[in-house]
Design an enzyme around this catalytic site. Structure first.
Site, PDB file in Angstrom:
ATOM      1  CB  THR A   1      -6.442  -3.378   9.729  1.00 40.48           C
ATOM      2  OG1 THR A   1      -7.239  -4.467   9.287  1.00 40.48           O
ATOM      3  CG2 THR A   1      -5.921  -3.733  11.122  1.00 40.48           C
ATOM      4  CG  ASP A   2     -11.362  -4.701   7.908  1.00 43.09           C
ATOM      5  OD1 ASP A   2     -10.231  -5.186   8.081  1.00 43.09           O
ATOM      6  OD2 ASP A   2     -12.134  -5.088   6.989  1.00 43.09           O
ATOM      7  CD  GLU A   3      -7.378  -8.798   9.574  1.00 43.84           C
ATOM      8  OE1 GLU A   3      -6.840  -9.411  10.507  1.00 43.84           O
ATOM      9  OE2 GLU A   3      -7.234  -9.099   8.386  1.00 43.84           O
TER      10      GLU A   3
ATOM     11  CB  ILE B   1      -0.982   0.016   1.194  1.00 44.10           C
ATOM     12  CG1 ILE B   1      -1.799  -1.273   1.223  1.00 44.10           C
ATOM     13  CG2 ILE B   1      -1.922   1.226   1.099  1.00 44.10           C
ATOM     14  CD1 ILE B   1      -2.716  -1.425   2.418  1.00 44.10           C
TER      15      ILE B   1
ATOM     16  CE1 TYR C   1      -1.514  -6.532  10.567  1.00 48.19           C
ATOM     17  CE2 TYR C   1      -3.776  -7.311  10.337  1.00 48.19           C
ATOM     18  CZ  TYR C   1      -2.795  -6.381  10.055  1.00 48.19           C
ATOM     19  OH  TYR C   1      -3.091  -5.278   9.277  1.00 48.19           O
TER      20      TYR C   1
ATOM     21  N   PRO D   1      -4.982 -22.681  -2.406  1.00 51.53           N
ATOM     22  CG  PRO D   1      -3.292 -22.157  -0.877  1.00 51.53           C
ATOM     23  CD  PRO D   1      -3.675 -22.009  -2.298  1.00 51.53           C
ATOM     24  CB  VAL D   2     -10.200 -22.540  -0.478  1.00 53.31           C
ATOM     25  CG1 VAL D   2     -11.411 -21.903   0.187  1.00 53.31           C
ATOM     26  CG2 VAL D   2     -10.052 -22.038  -1.901  1.00 53.31           C
TER      27      VAL D   2
ATOM     28  N   PRO E   1      -6.531 -20.779  12.278  1.00 55.25           N
ATOM     29  CG  PRO E   1      -4.758 -21.365  13.679  1.00 55.25           C
ATOM     30  CD  PRO E   1      -5.068 -20.998  12.261  1.00 55.25           C
TER      31      PRO E   1
ATOM     32  CE  LYS F   1      -2.096  -1.962  11.604  1.00 56.34           C
ATOM     33  NZ  LYS F   1      -1.030  -1.114  10.977  1.00 56.34           N
TER      34      LYS F   1
ATOM     35  CG  LEU G   1      14.600  -2.097   2.384  1.00 57.11           C
ATOM     36  CD1 LEU G   1      15.920  -2.006   1.615  1.00 57.11           C
ATOM     37  CD2 LEU G   1      13.431  -1.889   1.418  1.00 57.11           C
TER      38      LEU G   1
END
Ligand code: NAD
Ligand code: DAU
Length: 334
Positions: A124-126, A12, A148, A203-204, A272, A152, A35
């Site tokens: 983030t929306d998370e 982004i 994560y 992968p799903v 998870p 945030k 980096l």
């Protein structure tokens, strides 16, 4: 205007810098980036030698470096720098705490000492966790479910605390899932596109019915531009496009566009604490700042697929490096 952008060679951040160079060629940008595996100088190769753009390799958690840099005098900090991938935070949360929490605190402290006029925390929306129906507003309780998103959330709350306690002019933005050029191929869309192009399984996780709201990265950059110019200090802004898709629906569409068989879909063990659905109410940024998404989902998705088709050497060199070891660790055990 002098901007310090952190994490600016990531997905982004690099799109944002390109957007700002185009929209505000007189703004000066310094890009501080460590980096890490996700930071790729190739992402800004076309800009790296332009006047008014400076790159500094370094860590946002390095207090001395941040202090020295900020003493050059900046108006705005836009903090993109983060460990950004949920699956990696499940494997090892430590770098997430170091960069996302401590790094943000070091930047806030620097902003306090050096009289920064605007501190934009790209969140983030998370942080809200999962929602089965309805949409989260900026007042919804924070309920992160992964290391994560917890890191945030901690950073968001530090922004709030530095605004309340020290009057650091922080603004927090919370955006939904981005897609577009230069996205690291560990994330769903570039992973699915590049695996399909290599005729490898896609992968799903779980039943594939988890829902994300997808926004084209340029729309996110336009929203951040509006927040820099008009955002209210101490405020939080949700940013989203309302393009809700199940993962399965999205992957089926991508395979169709690439003329690849649906049989490439491979259901694997679920992530998870996999959040079922994210959805945001974005009325505040629309009414206060006049921002709304400009790109249609369908057109932006096919432009993105075209970009990966045309930039094969970009993603192939990533997929053959450190990433290949991560991929094996992550997926071969599933
Ligand atoms: P990314 O992983 O592609 O890029 C992160 C960048 O930060 C890389 O260039 C990396 O080198 C740099 N970085 C990491 N640790 C650093 C440190 N300690 N010091 C300096 N630089 C460091 O991430 P992205 O997808 O571009 O996300 C950017 C920001 O936007 C993150 O803060 C993320 O939480 C947030 N965000 C992402 C999305 C999304 O869909 N990708 C949505 C909402 C919010
Ligand atoms: O919502 C914003 C967030 O979006 C950002 O804060 C994060 O930085 C960004 O990584 C992204 O998080 P997600 O976990 O939603 O993105 P990811 O691309 O990893 O996964 C999207 C969905 O697809 C999620 O439901 C998990 C699923 N998935 C993902 C991968 C990588 C799969 O089914 N298969 C996969 O191989």
């Amino acid at each position: 205007m002098k901007l310090l952008v952190t994490g600016g060679v990531g997905f982004i951040g690099s799109n944002f810098i390109r957007h700002i160079r185009q929209e505000h060629p007189d703004w000066e940008i310094t890009n501080l980036d460590k980096l890490t595996y996700a930071g790729n100088l190739e992402n800004l190769k076309d800009i790296q030698d332009q006047p008014g753009y400076h790159f500094v390799k370094g860590d946002i958690a390095d207090r001395k470096l941040v202090d020295k840099l900020l003493s050059q005098g900046f108006d705005v900090i836009v903090n993109f720098a983060a460990e950004s991938h949920v699956d990696r935070s499940i494997l090892d949360a430590s770098p997430f705490i170091e960069t996302n929490v401590k790094g943000t605190q070091v930047l806030l402290e620097g902003a306090k000492r050096h009289g920064i006029q605007r501190f934009i925390q790209v969140s983030t929306d998370e942080v809200y966790g999962s929602i089965d129906s309805g949409r989260f507003t900026e007042e919804s309780p924070l309920s992160p479910n992964s290391p994560y998103s917890a890191s945030k959330t901690a950073a968001d709350l530090l922004c709030r605390a530095y605004f309340k306690t020290h009057h650091v002019p922080a603004i927090v933005t919370r955006c939904t899932n981005n897609f577009g050029p230069y996205q690291f191929p560990e994330k769903l869309i570039p992973l699915a596109v590049t695996n399909a192009l290599e005729d490898k399984p896609v992968p799903v996780y779980g039943d594939g019915l988890n829902i994300r709201d997808w926004i084209f990265v340029t729309d996110h950059c336009r929203a951040l531009d509006a927040v820099i110019q008009k955002g209210k200090l101490g405020e939080i802004y949700n940013i989203g496009s309302g393009n809700e898709k199940t993962n399965l629906e999205l992957i089926r569409k991508l395979l169709e566009q690439l003329d690849k068989p649906q049989s490439l879909i491979q259901f694997v063990t679920d992530r998870p604490a996999h959040d079922r659905r994210y959805a945001l109410n974005c009325a505040r940024i629309a009414t206060e700042l006049g921002w709304k998404p400009a790109y249609s989902f369908e057109k932006a998705l096919s432009a993105t697929v075209d970009w990966y088709l045309k930039n094969e050497s970009w993603w192939r060199s990533i997929k053959s490096g450190e990433y290949s070891r991560y991929y094996k660790k992550m997926y071969l055990k599933r």
